[in-house]
Write an enzyme that holds these catalytic residues in place. Structure first.
Site, PDB file in Angstrom:
ATOM      1  N   LYS A  66       0.686  -0.974  -0.013  1.00 53.35           N
ATOM      2  CA  LYS A  66       0.282   0.012   0.022  1.00 53.35           C
ATOM      3  C   LYS A  66       0.969   1.454  -0.220  1.00 53.35           C
ATOM      4  O   LYS A  66       2.040   1.205   0.488  1.00 53.35           O
ATOM      5  CB  LYS A  66      -0.838  -0.047   1.189  1.00 53.35           C
ATOM      6  CG  LYS A  66      -2.285   0.805   1.282  1.00 53.35           C
ATOM      7  CD  LYS A  66      -2.829   0.285   2.580  1.00 53.35           C
ATOM      8  CE  LYS A  66      -2.517   0.836   3.742  1.00 53.35           C
ATOM      9  NZ  LYS A  66      -2.893   2.208   4.139  1.00 53.35           N
TER      10      LYS A  66
ATOM     11  N   GLY B 294       2.951   4.396   1.115  1.00 52.57           N
ATOM     12  CA  GLY B 294       3.339   5.088   2.330  1.00 52.57           C
ATOM     13  C   GLY B 294       3.607   4.124   3.345  1.00 52.57           C
ATOM     14  O   GLY B 294       4.126   4.637   4.396  1.00 52.57           O
TER      15      GLY B 294
ATOM     16  N   LYS C  53       7.718   0.961   0.917  1.00 51.99           N
ATOM     17  CA  LYS C  53       8.228   0.276  -0.131  1.00 51.99           C
ATOM     18  C   LYS C  53       9.507   0.618  -0.360  1.00 51.99           C
ATOM     19  O   LYS C  53      10.427  -0.138  -0.692  1.00 51.99           O
ATOM     20  CB  LYS C  53       7.203   0.323  -0.984  1.00 51.99           C
ATOM     21  CG  LYS C  53       5.869  -0.401  -0.986  1.00 51.99           C
ATOM     22  CD  LYS C  53       5.044  -0.093  -2.276  1.00 51.99           C
ATOM     23  CE  LYS C  53       4.570   1.287  -2.503  1.00 51.99           C
ATOM     24  NZ  LYS C  53       4.050   1.813  -1.640  1.00 51.99           N
TER      25      LYS C  53
ATOM     26  N   THR D 270      11.894   2.528   1.235  1.00 51.77           N
ATOM     27  CA  THR D 270      12.702   2.440   2.295  1.00 51.77           C
ATOM     28  C   THR D 270      13.018   1.107   2.147  1.00 51.77           C
ATOM     29  O   THR D 270      14.508   0.668   1.878  1.00 51.77           O
ATOM     30  CB  THR D 270      12.044   2.607   3.559  1.00 51.77           C
ATOM     31  OG1 THR D 270      11.764   4.147   3.589  1.00 51.77           O
ATOM     32  CG2 THR D 270      13.250   2.500   4.579  1.00 51.77           C
TER      33      THR D 270
ATOM     34  N   ASP E 152       7.698   3.570  -9.930  1.00 47.96           N
ATOM     35  CA  ASP E 152       6.519   4.205  -9.205  1.00 47.96           C
ATOM     36  C   ASP E 152       6.966   5.714 -10.039  1.00 47.96           C
ATOM     37  O   ASP E 152       7.944   6.480  -9.839  1.00 47.96           O
ATOM     38  CB  ASP E 152       6.894   4.632  -7.849  1.00 47.96           C
ATOM     39  CG  ASP E 152       5.666   5.179  -7.184  1.00 47.96           C
ATOM     40  OD1 ASP E 152       4.725   5.928  -7.749  1.00 47.96           O
ATOM     41  OD2 ASP E 152       5.519   5.322  -6.084  1.00 47.96           O
TER      42      ASP E 152
ATOM     43  N   ASN F  74       6.325  -2.932   8.757  1.00 47.35           N
ATOM     44  CA  ASN F  74       6.917  -1.768   9.148  1.00 47.35           C
ATOM     45  C   ASN F  74       6.269  -0.795  10.004  1.00 47.35           C
ATOM     46  O   ASN F  74       5.133  -0.862  10.413  1.00 47.35           O
ATOM     47  CB  ASN F  74       7.215  -1.016   7.818  1.00 47.35           C
ATOM     48  CG  ASN F  74       8.267   0.433   7.982  1.00 47.35           C
ATOM     49  OD1 ASN F  74       9.165   0.319   8.998  1.00 47.35           O
ATOM     50  ND2 ASN F  74       8.230   1.287   6.957  1.00 47.35           N
TER      51      ASN F  74
HETATM   52  N1  LIG Z   1      10.384   2.440  10.280  1.00 46.65           N
HETATM   53  C1  LIG Z   1      10.134   3.982   9.704  1.00 46.65           C
HETATM   54  N2  LIG Z   1      10.078   4.589  10.868  1.00 46.65           N
HETATM   55  C2  LIG Z   1      10.135   6.221  10.522  1.00 46.65           C
HETATM   56  N3  LIG Z   1       9.947   6.492   9.365  1.00 46.65           N
HETATM   57  C3  LIG Z   1       9.939   5.595   8.147  1.00 46.65           C
HETATM   58  C4  LIG Z   1      10.011   4.326   8.412  1.00 46.65           C
HETATM   59  N4  LIG Z   1       9.801   3.627   7.241  1.00 46.65           N
HETATM   60  C5  LIG Z   1       9.652   4.498   6.339  1.00 46.65           C
HETATM   61  N5  LIG Z   1       9.846   5.708   7.123  1.00 46.65           N
HETATM   62  C6  LIG Z   1       9.580   6.979   6.209  1.00 46.65           C
HETATM   63  O1  LIG Z   1       8.313   7.191   5.743  1.00 46.65           O
HETATM   64  C7  LIG Z   1       8.015   7.686   4.578  1.00 46.65           C
HETATM   65  C8  LIG Z   1       7.487   6.875   3.522  1.00 46.65           C
HETATM   66  O2  LIG Z   1       8.487   5.636   3.314  1.00 46.65           O
HETATM   67  P1  LIG Z   1       8.621   5.062   2.006  1.00 46.65           P
HETATM   68  O3  LIG Z   1       8.897   6.407   1.052  1.00 46.65           O
HETATM   69  O4  LIG Z   1       9.565   4.044   2.116  1.00 46.65           O
HETATM   70  O5  LIG Z   1       7.086   4.621   1.617  1.00 46.65           O
HETATM   71  P2  LIG Z   1       6.612   4.000   0.224  1.00 46.65           P
HETATM   72  O6  LIG Z   1       5.743   2.899   0.406  1.00 46.65           O
HETATM   73  O7  LIG Z   1       7.447   3.884  -0.735  1.00 46.65           O
HETATM   74  O8  LIG Z   1       5.644   5.062  -0.255  1.00 46.65           O
HETATM   75  P3  LIG Z   1       4.989   5.397  -1.450  1.00 46.65           P
HETATM   76  O9  LIG Z   1       3.884   4.539  -1.575  1.00 46.65           O
HETATM   77  O10 LIG Z   1       4.543   6.974  -1.460  1.00 46.65           O
HETATM   78  O11 LIG Z   1       5.849   5.161  -2.609  1.00 46.65           O
HETATM   79  C9  LIG Z   1       9.597   8.228   4.139  1.00 46.65           C
HETATM   80  O12 LIG Z   1       9.916   9.332   4.420  1.00 46.65           O
HETATM   81  C10 LIG Z   1      10.674   7.118   5.033  1.00 46.65           C
HETATM   82  O13 LIG Z   1      11.494   7.654   5.283  1.00 46.65           O
HETATM   83 MG   LIG Z   2       7.947   4.738  -2.548  1.00 45.73          MG
END
Ligand SMILES: Nc1ncnc2c1ncn2[C@@H]1O[C@H](COP(=O)(O)OP(=O)(O)OP(=O)(O)O)[C@@H](O)[C@H]1O
Ligand SMILES: [Mg+2]
Length: 363
Positions: A34, A36, A39, A41, A63, A259
């Site tokens: 999903k 945020g 993914k 990270t 993406d 996460n």
């Molecule tokens: N365990 C964690 N603790 C704190 N911050 C986190 C953690 N995991 C991820 N983040 C932060 O949360 C934000 C969203 O993470 P990330 O970009 O990896 O998500 P995503 O699933 O790729 O989002 P999107 O769907 O928008 O691509 C980033 O700023 C990341 O640094």
């Molecule tokens: Mg992402």
């Protein structure tokens, strides 16, 4: 079925991603979930970890809202770029929607848009195929995909079928009109400048690539899909949908990363956080029950973002060694820490109260 609390730790797969590092044959690693949830990270960290055991690693973001650049704090393009601080880790960001230069040759653009009208997604499928073709020639040991949120990922897995349909459509026209290009192109509303055979060849070439890659995607020795989620109802629900879709597409998946977990020992004195811990635990138990044959890795919610190579590297520890909060509940150290946190919170609140009172008096 045994509840998570009583599952014998000896039976459950290891709660880390070490299995992915141990699987030397792995060539394609998809990371999805999903929006945020983490993914980008997780795919960044997986690629960093893989770079320590494999010869060369490429991490690709599919993406359109690219954020590998944010995670690594380095600008990436649609060509593989060496990640600073590494000698064997490359990153690239592609936009599956952007018109591929290669596809917009003579007459192709108009034809493509017509074909896309007939078969939605065929343009995306074609640029994905082109990208895979390119990546395959580059010979990386393993490629990690940071995919777009769930819906898009599933579309990506349907690309081979979409391309197939596109090709069928063109073949059908070719057969029906016995190669009479004029009529076929007129039907598509195109000019006479279209080279039908060149286009057919190109579609067929892409189909070959995608068929070959599709075969690889369905081979659990070569491909796996890592599901990233957070311990909340919607995410559990989406993960289940994703796992089922993956099974339908015959794509291997045996890693789930949960996460943003808040650990009881760290909830300190916040009632709100304590309530969240309880709620999270309920869903974590459900994840364990539903996916008792998966490697489930729990990652802590940090007070700050995970940005830059150093932060990624620090956080990567928790991918291989289950996270343990520094303090154990009820110990002298933990109580001391709680008391000191409360003391400083009290001091802050008193200072703030003082400021507000003084401000009121002045006014
Ligand atoms: N365990 C964690 N603790 C704190 N911050 C986190 C953690 N995991 C991820 N983040 C932060 O949360 C934000 C969203 O993470 P990330 O970009 O990896 O998500 P995503 O699933 O790729 O989002 P999107 O769907 O928008 O691509 C980033 O700023 C990341 O640094
Ligand atoms: Mg992402």
């Amino acid at each position: 079925m045994a509840s998570a609390a009583v599952v014998d730790a000896g039976d459950a797969p290891e709660p880390t991603v070490r299995n992915l590092l141990d699987q030397d044959s792995l060539k394609w690693v998809f990371v999805g979930g999903k929006g945020g949830v983490g993914k980008t990270t997780c795919s960044s960290i997986l690629s960093v970890l893989l770079a320590s055991v494999r010869q060369s690693v490429l991490v690709i973001s599919t993406d359109p809202a690219h954020n590998l650049s944010d995670a690594f704090q380095q600008r990436f393009t649609k060509f593989p770029t060496l990640v600073r601080g590494f000698s064997n880790l490359y990153a690239m960001e592609i936009d599956p929607k952007v018109e591929n230069d290669d596809l917009s040759g003579e007459g192709m653009e108009g034809f493509l848009s017509e074909l896309t009208n007939a078969i939605p997604g065929v343009d995306e499928a074609m640029s994905f195929a082109e990208m895979l073709k390119l990546v395959q020639t580059m010979d990386y040991s393993v490629v990690v995909f940071d995919t777009a949120p769930t819906g898009h990922t599933l579309r990506l897995l349907q690309f081979p079928a979409t391309l197939e349909k596109g090709l069928e459509k063109v073949m059908e026209l070719k057969n029906r009109f016995g190669g009479l290009l004029d009529q076929a192109t007129r039907l598509f509303g195109l000019g006479d400048d279209l080279n039908e055979d060149a286009m057919l060849g190109r579609l067929e070439g892409m189909k070959d690539v995608i068929e070959q890659v599709n075969k690889q995607f369905k081979d659990p020795d070569l491909t796996t899909f890592v599901c990233v989620c957070i311990p909340e109802f919607l995410s559990l629900y989406e993960t289940e949908r994703l796992v089922q879709e993956l099974a339908k597409f015959e794509i291997d998946s045996h890693n789930i990363i949960i996460n943003q977990v808040i650990f009881d020992e760290e909830a300190v004195e916040s009632k709100l956080l304590k309530a969240r811990v309880k709620m999270q635990q309920k869903y974590i138990d459900q994840f364990h029950m539903l996916y008792d044959d998966f490697n489930i890795t729990k990652l802590p919610l940090l007070p700050e973002e995970v940005c830059g190579v150093q932060a990624l590297q620090n956080f990567s520890r928790h991918f291989l060694t289950p996270y343990k909060p520094a303090l154990k509940r009820g110990t002298v150290e933990e109580l001391e820490s709680r008391v000191s946190i409360l003391k400083s919170a009290l001091q802050e609140a008193e200072a703030e109260l003082d400021r507000v009172r003084k401000g009121k008096q002045a006014a």
